[in-house]
Structures are given as structure tokens and as C-alpha cells.
Design a protein around this motif. Structure first.
Motif, PDB file in Angstrom:
ATOM      1  N   PHE A  24      26.304  51.867  42.404  1.00  0.00           N
ATOM      2  CA  PHE A  24      27.512  50.793  42.552  1.00  0.00           C
ATOM      3  C   PHE A  24      28.498  50.101  41.941  1.00  0.00           C
ATOM      4  O   PHE A  24      27.035  49.413  41.111  1.00  0.00           O
ATOM      5  N   PRO A  25      29.557  50.171  41.517  1.00  0.00           N
ATOM      6  CA  PRO A  25      30.411  49.375  40.141  1.00  0.00           C
ATOM      7  C   PRO A  25      30.513  48.010  41.481  1.00  0.00           C
ATOM      8  O   PRO A  25      31.147  47.815  41.729  1.00  0.00           O
ATOM      9  N   THR A  26      30.126  47.351  39.832  1.00  0.00           N
ATOM     10  CA  THR A  26      30.701  45.939  40.470  1.00  0.00           C
ATOM     11  C   THR A  26      31.322  45.457  38.979  1.00  0.00           C
ATOM     12  O   THR A  26      30.933  45.130  38.247  1.00  0.00           O
ATOM     13  N   GLN A  27      32.249  44.358  39.003  1.00  0.00           N
ATOM     14  CA  GLN A  27      32.530  44.439  37.708  1.00  0.00           C
ATOM     15  C   GLN A  27      33.005  42.203  37.670  1.00  0.00           C
ATOM     16  O   GLN A  27      32.025  41.927  38.504  1.00  0.00           O
ATOM     17  N   THR A  28      32.709  42.551  36.715  1.00  0.00           N
ATOM     18  CA  THR A  28      31.698  41.314  35.576  1.00  0.00           C
ATOM     19  C   THR A  28      32.902  39.786  35.988  1.00  0.00           C
ATOM     20  O   THR A  28      32.435  38.639  35.432  1.00  0.00           O
ATOM     21  N   TYR A  29      34.063  40.702  35.897  1.00  0.00           N
ATOM     22  CA  TYR A  29      35.186  39.400  35.333  1.00  0.00           C
ATOM     23  C   TYR A  29      36.705  40.119  36.363  1.00  0.00           C
ATOM     24  O   TYR A  29      36.606  41.366  35.934  1.00  0.00           O
ATOM     25  N   GLU A  30      37.395  39.090  36.753  1.00  0.00           N
ATOM     26  CA  GLU A  30      38.673  39.237  37.048  1.00  0.00           C
ATOM     27  C   GLU A  30      39.928  38.642  35.834  1.00  0.00           C
ATOM     28  O   GLU A  30      39.492  37.674  35.592  1.00  0.00           O
ATOM     29  N   TRP A  31      40.487  39.556  35.845  1.00  0.00           N
ATOM     30  CA  TRP A  31      41.205  39.106  34.539  1.00  0.00           C
ATOM     31  C   TRP A  31      42.409  37.922  35.315  1.00  0.00           C
ATOM     32  O   TRP A  31      42.748  38.280  36.442  1.00  0.00           O
ATOM     33  N   PRO A  32      43.388  37.447  34.356  1.00  0.00           N
ATOM     34  CA  PRO A  32      43.616  35.769  35.017  1.00  0.00           C
ATOM     35  C   PRO A  32      44.892  36.673  35.942  1.00  0.00           C
ATOM     36  O   PRO A  32      45.696  35.997  36.917  1.00  0.00           O
ATOM     37  N   ARG A  33      45.792  37.874  34.803  1.00  0.00           N
ATOM     38  CA  ARG A  33      46.877  37.797  35.420  1.00  0.00           C
ATOM     39  C   ARG A  33      47.339  39.172  36.676  1.00  0.00           C
ATOM     40  O   ARG A  33      47.852  39.223  37.153  1.00  0.00           O
ATOM     41  N   LEU A  34      45.535  39.023  37.325  1.00  0.00           N
ATOM     42  CA  LEU A  34      45.760  40.264  37.929  1.00  0.00           C
ATOM     43  C   LEU A  34      45.782  39.752  39.498  1.00  0.00           C
ATOM     44  O   LEU A  34      46.035  39.718  40.461  1.00  0.00           O
ATOM     45  N   GLN A  35      46.265  38.581  39.258  1.00  0.00           N
ATOM     46  CA  GLN A  35      46.984  37.331  40.594  1.00  0.00           C
ATOM     47  C   GLN A  35      48.429  38.006  40.488  1.00  0.00           C
ATOM     48  O   GLN A  35      48.766  37.872  41.819  1.00  0.00           O
ATOM     49  N   GLY A  36      48.823  38.558  39.718  1.00  0.00           N
ATOM     50  CA  GLY A  36      49.858  38.712  40.349  1.00  0.00           C
ATOM     51  C   GLY A  36      50.085  39.868  40.664  1.00  0.00           C
ATOM     52  O   GLY A  36      51.475  39.773  41.053  1.00  0.00           O
ATOM     53  N   GLY A  37      49.373  40.614  40.874  1.00  0.00           N
ATOM     54  CA  GLY A  37      49.333  41.492  42.076  1.00  0.00           C
ATOM     55  C   GLY A  37      49.280  41.094  43.544  1.00  0.00           C
ATOM     56  O   GLY A  37      50.272  42.403  44.031  1.00  0.00           O
ATOM     57  N   LYS A  38      49.665  39.804  43.706  1.00  0.00           N
ATOM     58  CA  LYS A  38      50.173  40.337  45.004  1.00  0.00           C
ATOM     59  C   LYS A  38      51.242  39.260  44.992  1.00  0.00           C
ATOM     60  O   LYS A  38      52.103  39.261  46.467  1.00  0.00           O
ATOM     61  N   ALA A  39      51.954  39.550  44.033  1.00  0.00           N
ATOM     62  CA  ALA A  39      53.578  39.805  44.177  1.00  0.00           C
ATOM     63  C   ALA A  39      54.091  40.906  43.966  1.00  0.00           C
ATOM     64  O   ALA A  39      55.247  41.250  43.642  1.00  0.00           O
ATOM     65  N   TYR A  40      52.846  41.753  45.076  1.00  0.00           N
ATOM     66  CA  TYR A  40      53.926  43.220  45.018  1.00  0.00           C
ATOM     67  C   TYR A  40      53.193  43.897  46.773  1.00  0.00           C
ATOM     68  O   TYR A  40      51.908  43.325  46.484  1.00  0.00           O
TER      69      TYR A  40
END
Lengths: 329, 258
Positions: A98-114
């Protein structure tokens, strides 16, 4: 008689059958896992120097936590250690995978604007789906073609692009949308780029020592190429191969990128198994932009930056799409 | 599965099948009506999809069942739920939820003497649908969360048996067992392995689910029955990442006769 039954009943309860049946935990490999992970990152991870990370110093800091960790507490320690690399590609996987990410890149938040439902408001008909669900396409009322690429999963589905380009051949321009696309296989990016380019494009994945490793060569290919103006839509949630594709497409004269800077995931990954059978996925080679800049952390900046917020989308507007339509109209 | 447990379950089933000559009033002996079961117990799990570490903790359970019987046979439809908000391995915890829908057919196979009394035996086939879900709580490093989970399911054809030993007026003791023989199993497996099959046919050797219980029954009135006792449940699968889940439960059952 009653005493016998009560005695039998108590035997079962006191025995704790469940503990007896399941037995003790397996032998701890926590220290072995930590040592193995440390060696793997030190020898294979390509961004330690770029990110100014003193890996051995980090290992020394985390070692006491490893020594104290009992059982599955090691997951927390390894997770936190890998998070120090600030790399959206890195995964810590359980022993079953089961994969789990260890880091969420800051600009990922930009995905909410789509929002794909907002995109649909710009069409007068339902979008068509192809490529095993990875592709959506249709013609906008302005006679501009639109293709949304959702993922770069492995497979021959990508060749559906040929039929789509045939359908869109009479449009006056094309919007190729890779927003909120988390990436995948570089071969998909190569196939798509080959349908738009007139010249040969070469790029390399670099090894940790900075020398070129695997090299990709893309030439014109496919039965239906598209050489009219193209706008590639990108945002902060475009990651990895969804950054490679716009960077490749930017080498084609009729292509313009619109939107926001991509996520900044420039690595190409391998999966390694630790002694306990836990696994880690880490980049072992990386891409640079054609101007030499690192994609890692920096991302691909758009040719035309169009800031877009979640509030815009909530109000039913996709300013990035609107700008691309205006560009091609 | 441990040897003592295997022997115990085998005895429950085989004794029931091998004994007894006469038909009895199944509806009365087994307690026709609607039953509600509550339980509190202990759950232990080893799930190699997550790790080889054992997790254990308190387990709550609830069941609703309906049994209808005639002179020699009975059928029972039941829904079971059990869950634990925090099974632990050191300072790491997980949440577990298990649910099952089962249909049992029981047929009298007669009676046999035990300790100077008659023991009435019932045996029959069962169908069982079982779901197991485990949500892991490991680590919250950086600004991303670790939310690994594990899942297993079994659609099983089972054999079940019940032995009823009437004691003095109003009291009786009973023991029952159910064991899966053949199942269509489903399991969350390595999603990065393109060759992996998430659903497989599994035999009793590679995918086992079952329970056994021993209960003391008291007929409160013509309408209400009360049962209390011990219940042991097991779920084991070696077809994919090894899973072994077992629980001990103290249960209380209230039956409204119908």
C-alpha cells in the motif's frame, strides 16, 4: 454438571484463544530497514546536493528514534525521515504494497482551482471519453478542440489520440489540458508529443552524478498530426510526466502553455524493498528543462500565467480555460 | 491455524454429524424467533499487508438474527457486526470493522447421551458473506498523511453444527460451530503488481473463516430467552498477504420467540 460447564467456559475465556492463535509479532527488522533505507537514499537519490541536504546528518538525528521504535512505530520514523527530502514522488509502502506519500508539494493546493464540471459549462454538448477513461475530448462552440489528459498510466490506450486528432482535425486550434494530472509513464508523453512536432526532440534523464542516462528521442509520428496553434493548460497539480509533456510541447513553435507553474516533480523513480519487505519508491534519475533548469521543486512556468483560485471555480469560472480560448479564437 | 483450535472445531462438526438417531423439535430447542446479540471481547490480528506485527485490543460486537424451525429442521438468517476503534501495536493503532451476513440451514441428526443426559445435534450447510476492513493510523509526518488500509472479503459455503444439551428446568447448554469450506475470496493486494488477482477461489486450507461458541440458555418466559456465553471467531487467509484475525467474545443474547 453445572460446575463442569462453568469450568469449561472459564477455560476458554481465561486462555485468550485469540492471542494464542494469532501468536506474537514477527522478528523486528526496524534497524535493518533504517540502515537499508539510509544507504539507498545516499547512493541513489539524485537531489541531495540540489536540495542542500546533509543525509548522514539526518540519519544521525533519526537514529535514536529508530532505536526506540517498537513494532510498527518504525513506519512513523521512516515516514518522517523520507518527508525531510520534500519530494512528492517518494512513497513508503507497507509490506503488502500500500503506497503512502511522505510529502505534499505546496503547489498541489493549486489543484483546488480546477473542476471538470466547470470545464463542461464551456461546451454545448457532452464530452467524449476515450483512452480507457484517461482522455476526454470535444469541440468547443468556438470551433476549438479540447482534450483533457487525466493520467499517464501505462498502456496502449494512448493511441486513441490518433482517432481524437482525426475528429478534431477541422478545428482552428486545440487546448490540451493536463491540469490535475499526477503523471505516470514518460512513454505516454512521447507518443502525444510525436503527434504535434515536426522536428526531432531529444531529452535525457540524468543520473545522480549529473551525467545523462536514458535518452528519449521523439520524431513526428502517427497517422493524424496536428500543426495548428495549441494551448497546453497546466497548474500546480500537474506533476511529474504532466510536467515533462508541457516542457516537450514548449519546444514546438505553435504551442503555448497557459495557467500556473507545475508542481515541481523532476524525478524518475525506482522501487526498492527493505529487509522487512516494506518498500520505498524514490527517484533515481531526473529531468532538467531544455534551458538546463531543474524541474524538481521549480516546476514548469507557463508562457501565459493566469492565476486561478478556488473561489473562481466555485463561481463557475475557469479563467485559465477562458484565456486559452481567447488565445486560439 | 493452531492445532488445538483445528481439533476443537473438527470435533464440534464431526461429533454432530456422526451421532444421533432421532428427530426433535428444532424450533423449540434452538429457540425460534428474533435474537439480538451483544458482545464484548478481545481481537488479535496479524495482517502482512500492513506488517508482520500483531495488533490487538478490545472488540465490540452486535448481531441480529432470525431463526425459524419446525420439528426437525431450522433456518437462520443473521447479520453480524464487530468493530474496534483502536487495536494497538505499541504506540501505533488501527481501526477495524467486520461485518457478515449469513444464512444457516440446520437439520436434526438425532441425539446422543452425554453425562447422563441427551444431547440434540443439528448440522447443515451455510452461506456466509464476510467483510473485513482495517484502517491504519500510522504517522502524520510533514503535511501529508499516512492512511494505509487493508481489506478482505469472503463469500463462503460453510458447514455449521449445533449441539443442545437440556439441563434442569428452563436451562440448557449449547455449542455451535461454523466453518467455511470453499470461498470466493477478495483481498487488497499489491496494486503495483500487474499480475496480482484481487479475487480468487480459496479452499479451507488457504482461506478459512469460522466461529465456535458455547452458551448457557435460560428460558425467561414463554416469550423471552436469554443466552450467555463465549464465542470465538477466526478469519485466516494465506492466498495473498497473510491475514489472521481471531477474537474472543463474551456474548449475551436475547431472543424474542415468534
Amino acid at each position: 454438571m453445572r460446575k463442569s460447564i462453568v469450568a469449561l467456559f472459564l477455560c476458554f475465556v481465561v486462555a485468550g484463544c485469540s492471542e494464542m492463535v494469532v501468536g506474537p509479532s514477527g522478528t523486528s527488522r526496524n534497524v535493518d530497514d533504517f540502515v537499508s533505507l539510509g544507504q539507498l537514499v545516499r547512493s541513489r537519490y539524485p537531489f541531495l546536493q540540489f536540495k542542500h541536504i546533509n543525509w548522514d546528518s539526518l540519519l544521525a538525528v533519526y537514529r535514536p528514534r529508530v532505536d526506540q521504535a517498537k513494532g510498527d512505530e518504525i513506519y512513523t520514523v521512516l515516514h518522517d525521515l523520507l518527508a525531510e527530502l520534500k519530494d512528492g514522488h517518494i512513497e513508503l509502502r507497507t509490506e503488502g504494497g500500500f503506497p503512502t506519500q511522505t510529502y505534499e508539494w505546496p503547489r498541489l493546493q493549486g489543484g483546488k482551482a480546477y473542476n471538470p464540471l466547470v470545464v463542461r459549462k464551456y461546451f454545448d454538448r457532452e464530452l467524449r471519453v476515450a483512452g480507457s477513461g484517461n482522455l476526454e475530448y470535444e469541440i468547443l462552440p468556438e470551433n476549438i478542440g479540447y482534450i483533457y489528459l487525466a493520467a499517464f498510466h501505462d498502456g496502449n490506450w494512448v493511441y486513441d489520440i490518433d482517432g481524437i486528432l482525426a475528429y478534431l482535425s477541422n478545428t482552428k486550434g486545440l487546448i490540451f489540458d493536463v491540469r490535475n494530472n499526477g503523471g505516470g509513464n514518460a512513454d505516454i508523453a512521447n507518443v502525444i508529443t510525436s503527434r504535434f512536432t515536426s522536428a526531432v526532440i531529444r531529452y535525457s534523464f540524468y543520473l545522480p552524478n549529473g551525467t545523462p542516462g536514458w535518452t528519449g528521442t521523439i520524431g513526428p509520428s502517427g497517422p493524424n498530426s496536428y500543426h495548428k496553434p495549441v494551448a497546453v493548460l497546466i497548474n500546480g497539480a500537474s506533476f511529474s510526466c504532466a510536467e515533462l509533456l508541457p516542457e516537450l510541447m514548449k519546444q514546438i513553435p505553435q504551442v503555448t502553455t497557459v495557467g500556473d507553474t507545475t508542481g515541481g516533480g523532476g524525478g524518475s523513480n525506482d522501487v526498492f524493498t527493505l529487509p522487512s519487505n516494506k518498500r520505498i519508491k524514490i527517484p533515481t534519475s531526473y529531468l532538467r528543462r531544455f534551458n538546463g533548469e531543474m524541474i524538481e521543486w521549480n516546476g514548469i512556468p507557463p508562457d501565459i500565467r493566469v492565476p486561478q483560485t478556488e473561489a473562481d471555480v466555485n463561481q463557475g469560472r475557469d479563467k485559465q480555460l477562458e484565456r486559452a480560448i481567447a488565445l486560439l479564437r | 491455524m493452531s492445532k488445538p483450535l483445528s481439533i476443537f472445531i473438527a470435533i464440534c462438526v464431526s461429533v454432530t454429524i456422526a451421532t444421533a438417531q432421532y428427530s426433535q423439535n428444532a424450533g423449540n430447542l434452538l429457540g425460534s424467533g428474533i435474537s439480538i446479540r451483544g458482545g464484548l471481547g478481545h481481537l488479535a490480528i496479524k495482517d502482512q499487508y500492513i506488517s508482520e506485527e500483531k495488533y490487538s485490543g478490545t472488540l465490540g460486537s452486535f448481531s441480529l438474527s432470525w431463526l425459524q424451525g419446525d420439528s426437525s429442521s431450522a433456518s437462520r438468517l443473521g447479520f453480524d457486526y464487530s468493530g474496534s476503534s483502536a487495536i494497538r501495536n505499541n504506540n501505533v493503532s488501527a481501526q477495524v470493522a467486520q461485518a457478515a451476513l449469513n444464512l444457516d440451514w440446520l437439520r436434526s441428526v438425532g441425539k446422543f447421551p452425554l453425562l447422563g443426559r441427551d444431547v440434540f445435534a443439528y448440522v447443515g450447510p451455510s452461506a456466509d458473506c464476510f467483510l473485513h476492513y482495517r484502517q491504519q493510523r500510522i504517522a502524520n509526518g510533514g503535511n501529508a498523511s499516512f492512511s494505509a488500509y487493508s481489506f478482505a472479503m469472503f463469500l463462503s459455503l460453510d458447514v455449521n453444527s449445533t449441539l443442545v444439551l437440556p439441563l434442569s428446568s428452563g436451562f440448557s447448554a449449547e455449542t455451535s460451530a461454523r466453518l467455511s469450506l470453499l470461498s470466493m475470496g477478495g483481498r487488497l493486494a499489491d496494486m503495483h503488481d500487474s499480475n496480482v488477482k484481487f479475487f480468487k477461489l480459496v479452499s479451507v486450507l488457504s482461506g478459512l473463516r469460522g466461529h465456535t461458541e458455547i452458551l448457557l440458555r435460560y428460558d425467561l418466559s414463554d416469550i423471552f430467552l436469554l443466552k450467555a456465553g463465549y464465542r470465538f471467531e477466526i478469519c485466516q487467509s494465506s492466498t495473498w498477504s497473510y491475514l489472521l484475525s481471531a477474537s474472543d467474545n463474551l456474548v449475551l443474547i436475547v431472543t424474542v420467540r415468534m
